[in-house]
Design a protein around this motif. Structure first.
Motif, short mmCIF file in Angstrom:
data_model
loop_
_atom_site.label_atom_id
_atom_site.label_comp_id
_atom_site.label_asym_id
_atom_site.label_seq_id
_atom_site.Cartn_x
_atom_site.Cartn_y
_atom_site.Cartn_z
N ARG A 133 -0.78 -0.86 0.30
CA ARG A 133 0.44 -1.42 0.85
C ARG A 133 0.28 -2.92 1.13
NH1 ARG A 133 5.80 0.36 2.48
NH2 ARG A 133 6.48 -1.39 3.72
N PHE A 137 1.97 -6.28 -0.66
CA PHE A 137 2.60 -7.34 0.12
C PHE A 137 2.09 -8.72 -0.30
CE2 PHE A 137 2.87 -9.97 3.94
CZ PHE A 137 4.22 -9.86 4.22
N GLU A 138 0.78 -8.83 -0.41
CA GLU A 138 0.18 -10.12 -0.80
C GLU A 138 0.64 -10.56 -2.17
OE1 GLU A 138 -4.22 -9.33 1.15
OE2 GLU A 138 -3.97 -9.32 -1.01
N GLU A 139 0.74 -9.57 -3.07
CA GLU A 139 1.05 -9.90 -4.45
C GLU A 139 2.55 -9.98 -4.70
OE1 GLU A 139 -1.24 -10.61 -6.94
OE2 GLU A 139 -2.62 -10.67 -5.26
N GLY A 140 3.31 -9.53 -3.72
CA GLY A 140 4.75 -9.53 -3.91
C GLY A 140 5.20 -8.52 -4.95
N ILE A 141 4.49 -7.38 -5.00
CA ILE A 141 4.88 -6.34 -5.94
C ILE A 141 4.96 -5.01 -5.20
CG2 ILE A 141 3.90 -7.51 -7.95
CD1 ILE A 141 1.44 -5.83 -7.71
N SER A 142 5.44 -3.97 -5.86
CA SER A 142 5.58 -2.69 -5.18
C SER A 142 4.23 -1.98 -5.14
CB SER A 142 6.60 -1.83 -5.91
OG SER A 142 6.09 -1.50 -7.19
#
Lengths: 171, 320
Positions: A133, A137-142
């Motif tokens: 999770r 968030f860090e990668e900006g992906i699901s």
């Protein structure tokens, strides 16, 4: 709480036995691990456990992993001894030697060959223990996109393992 | 020891899933292992490879990663039109992050939005960090990195302070000015709430100039402009960005709204219960269904499906 865990152990014992048998394929070893698991229940988590049966399965699976890991190390160590007549197995460097250099390099190469982001996500997850999770968030992906990257990384490392597996067995 | 790629993929899926598996899933896993010795080989190889890979990773330093500018690197750029057409809607469902250029002559505004259940971290040119919660839209300005507006949803700001060039956040026509700060802004139906975790924020610096300090939250009703000051726990502010939702005496309806934003699961609490205050912590770093289930459990409500969403109602209502 512990008494409750022991009761669950007894009711789940047949299924735990099946799990360990599938993982270890050695009835004596399976009995040993079940015994070890039972002993560990005394000192197991004292707080409330949401799903005690799942907790027992996880413990059993981890113990099976430990057994398999030391088994693999032993056979690898023997292999290394044969080929290198190598160092004292008790030296602090033993762990390095155990994972045959060749395989370590192959794994490093396989990870380096992954797309940059996949390699990064794998490192964050596996080495640094960052939850999926948080990586999402860090990668900006699901989260499911993170899982796809992890899946790709695991495919790459497992390929190496399944290719080398034959060699290790023949040593 | 040969096994197919399909089996390999199944083993990987199990390995990734077992960390969170419940007892039923474990039993299914045992059945899967037993179904074929090749499954056992594949899983065994995988967990050994996993441990070896960890050693391989540990023995080389992390490569230096060029951090791309998120905004420019994101290929999905949508031109905002009067409404979402059917095709646009499908496209938007596929993309979780939409960026809308809204250029005007004096400024170069662009909007960044997230879908429910997603979070996104933006780092602005000055180093200020803006964390977007799910179902959120902020507008930023390429020509002025010290400006943001929260159009919808919730965002946490970690502002890099410049005494002679303060950072300003606009919400519903009102201004928040940072004084070296971490703060959270929430735009709900009919009101907005700003809560300060660190430093301080000036609300309406050129008018009321209310100074907000850590642990203070200001709620402003949209139409009436009614202002209410609340005390909250400073450490709980923005906890959504760490996978937790923390509450002290917050109506269940509001909590349900947060759950929807953070997980993407539509949850409604039925009426008498919706006003009931909730105190506690919800973990959101797991699947939407699990979050909703544990929420229902925590409030001792009865959970049922309602189309694509969920409804939580008092338990007694179900019993005759």
């Amino acid at each position: 709480m512990t008494a409750g865990l022991q009761a669950i152990f007894l009711s789940e014992r047949p299924m735990l036995l099946r799990l360990l048998t599938a993982r270890l394929r050695d009835p004596d070893l399976v009995e040993d691990v079940l015994q070890e698991l039972w002993m560990k229940l005394d000192v197991a988590a004292s707080g409330p456990i949401a799903d005690p049966a799942a907790y027992l399965y996880r413990m059993a699976n981890n113990l099976a992993f430990d057994k398999r890991r030391s088994e693999m190390r032993r056979s690898a160590r023997e292999g290394v001894w044969l080929s290198l007549q190598a160092e004292d197995g008790d030296s602090p460097d033993a762990e390095r030697v155990l994972l045959a250099r060749e395989q370590l390099q192959e794994l490093q190469a396989a990870i380096a060959a992954l797309p940059e982001r996949t390699a990064h996500i794998f490192r964050r997850y596996r080495l640094e223990g960052i939850p999926r999770r948080d990586i999402a968030f860090e990668e900006g992906i699901s989260v499911s996109a993170v899982e796809k990257h992890l899946k790709r990384a695991y495919q790459a490392v497992q390929k190496i393992k399944s290719d080398l597996g034959v060699d290790i067995q023949s040593m | 020891m040969a096994y197919s790629e399909r089996i390999m993929d199944e083993a990987i899926a199990w390995h990734l899933g077992l960390g969170e598996a419940g007892s039923e899933e474990w039993r299914t896993f045992v059945a899967w292992l037993e179904a074929d010795p090749a499954h056992q080989d594949a899983y065994d190889d995988l967990v050994m490879a996993d441990a070896d890979a960890a050693e391989a990773l540990a023995s080389v330093p992390a490569p230096i990663r060029r951090k791309p500018n998120i905004i420019q690197a994101t290929p999905r750029v949508w031109i905002k039109r009067s409404g979402w057409g059917g095709g646009m809607l499908a496209a938007a469902a596929a993309a979780w992050l939409a960026i809308l250029p809204l250029a005007t002559p004096s400024s170069e505004l662009y909007a960044v939005s997230t879908q429910p259940g997603m979070q996104h971290l933006l780092t602005l040119a000055d180093g200020t960090k803006v964390r977007l919660n799910g179902d959120t839209q902020v507008t930023l300005d390429h020509k002025n990195p010290r400006y943001a507006s929260v159009d919808r949803g919730e965002a946490m700001f970690e502002v890099v302070h410049h005494a002679d060039h303060p950072f300003e956040v606009k919400v519903n026509g009102m201004t928040l000015r940072d004084v070296g700060t971490t703060f959270n802004v929430r735009r709900d139906a009919g009101m907005f709430v700003v809560a300060v975790a660190e430093g301080s924020v000036l609300f309406q610096p050129d008018r009321e100039a209310v100074s907000l300090t850590p642990g203070m939250a200001l709620a402003i009703q949209d139409g009436t402009g009614k202002v209410e000051l609340r005390r909250i726990q400073a450490t709980a502010i923005g906890s959504w960005s760490q996978g937790r939702l923390e509450y002290r005496n917050i109506p269940l309806a509001d909590v349900a709204g947060d759950v929807a934003r953070s997980t993407g699961a539509k949850v409604r609490v039925t009426d008498p219960m919706a006003h009931q205050p909730f105190t506690g912590t919800l973990r959101t770093d797991r699947s939407a269904d699990e979050v909703v289930r544990s929420f229902a459990q925590l409030v001792d409500g009865q959970l049922r499906r309602d189309g694509p969403g969920w409804v939580i109602s008092p338990k007694s209502a179900g019993a005759s």
